[in-house]
Design an enzyme around this catalytic site. Sequence first.
Site, short mmCIF file in Angstrom:
data_model
loop_
_atom_site.label_atom_id
_atom_site.label_comp_id
_atom_site.label_asym_id
_atom_site.label_seq_id
_atom_site.Cartn_x
_atom_site.Cartn_y
_atom_site.Cartn_z
N THR A 184 42.43 57.76 44.13
CA THR A 184 42.44 57.66 42.49
C THR A 184 42.26 59.05 42.27
O THR A 184 40.78 59.40 42.82
CB THR A 184 42.14 56.52 41.78
OG1 THR A 184 42.63 55.53 42.29
CG2 THR A 184 41.41 56.67 40.69
N ARG A 212 51.02 44.15 41.62
CA ARG A 212 49.87 44.76 41.86
C ARG A 212 49.07 45.78 41.00
O ARG A 212 49.41 46.69 40.64
CB ARG A 212 49.58 45.19 42.78
CG ARG A 212 47.99 45.46 43.20
CD ARG A 212 47.02 46.22 43.24
NE ARG A 212 46.18 46.72 43.57
CZ ARG A 212 45.34 47.71 44.06
NH1 ARG A 212 45.78 48.47 43.58
NH2 ARG A 212 43.97 46.89 44.38
N GLY A 214 45.01 47.30 40.22
CA GLY A 214 43.70 47.63 40.78
C GLY A 214 42.67 48.21 39.16
O GLY A 214 43.22 47.81 38.24
N GLY A 236 38.51 53.84 45.59
CA GLY A 236 38.95 53.23 46.38
C GLY A 236 38.93 51.75 45.90
O GLY A 236 40.11 51.56 44.79
N GLY A 238 40.72 48.50 44.47
CA GLY A 238 40.28 48.43 42.85
C GLY A 238 39.92 47.34 43.22
O GLY A 238 39.10 46.26 42.10
#
Length: 323
Positions: A184, A212, A214, A236, A238
């Site tokens: 991200t 999904r 995060g 990283g 989530g």
Amino acid sequence: MPTRRTFLGTTLAAAASATQWTAAASTNENPMQPIILSTWRHGLPANEAAWPVLADGGSALDAVEAGARQSESDPDNATVGLGGRPDRDGNVTLDACIMGPDGNCGSVACLTEIENPISVARLVMEQTPHVMLVGQGALEFAIERGFPRRDLLTPNSRAEWEKWQAEHPDAVGQRQINVENHDTIGLVALDAAGDLAGACTTSGLAWKLPGRVGDSPIIGAGMYADNEVGAAAATGVGEAVIRAVGSFLVVELMRQGHGPTDACRLACERVVAKNPDWRELQVGFIALSKSGEVGGYALQPGFQYAVRSAAGEELVDAASIAN
Ligand code: ASP
């Protein structure tokens, strides 16, 4: 563990004499020195896209949006926007959020077919009474506001997805520390007026279950900005960040007097406490204080963040809990 810094500009020596930078106090005669930091190596081109905004006296909010858009529109960045890795079923679904110095914020989650979700999030913030739009509603909102639809699955991301499918017919959400499955971009900035803003945008965990979402579009988890204190962003896995409400935690630790690096380290320790499997996953935080100090920390080695100020650009290897 000391932080190793990779100097990329030519005039950084004076500015980087300590492990943290501190900008001058904000007064009318002595404006703040603008600064922006972004997660990972792809933060370098994002910062470069954002820097002219800050250098020209523009707002931190405009700067983080410009930086995020650069990453989103780069088809070679396989973890953000166009060309992002898809979910298990081959659909690219994007998450993004943005927050300004007035405390207002906007976010979109599970958004498809729109190249720049950060700008949709900004319009959610500015043109609706809401904070978050998801899925079909977010897409309809974007189309109504004139965002063009496009196929975000590039030939490269399709090829990778097909390879993953062939190799993992029964797998869901494979994790690989630091590599490939997460990256991200989170950005936090301070402008010449002394105002803070943050943005975060991602295609999320590669090969995730459809639907999904995060941490990245969750205000307080993926990013948080408080104009009195500082701003922080996360990258990283989530789920691990959400369990610790990571970015809000970093800002609150700064409010209690911790410097940015220390606040990020303590937030990483909280992630460790909340995630027994922490050795198997990566989480990294970046933080920027109201006075212009920067810092970052991660669970595992390998997390980098990019810093841009008038002194130049720099890529910093963050310290980590594991060695
Ligand atoms: N934090 C993102 C997510 O869990 C992944 C990443 O950092 O790339 O969706």
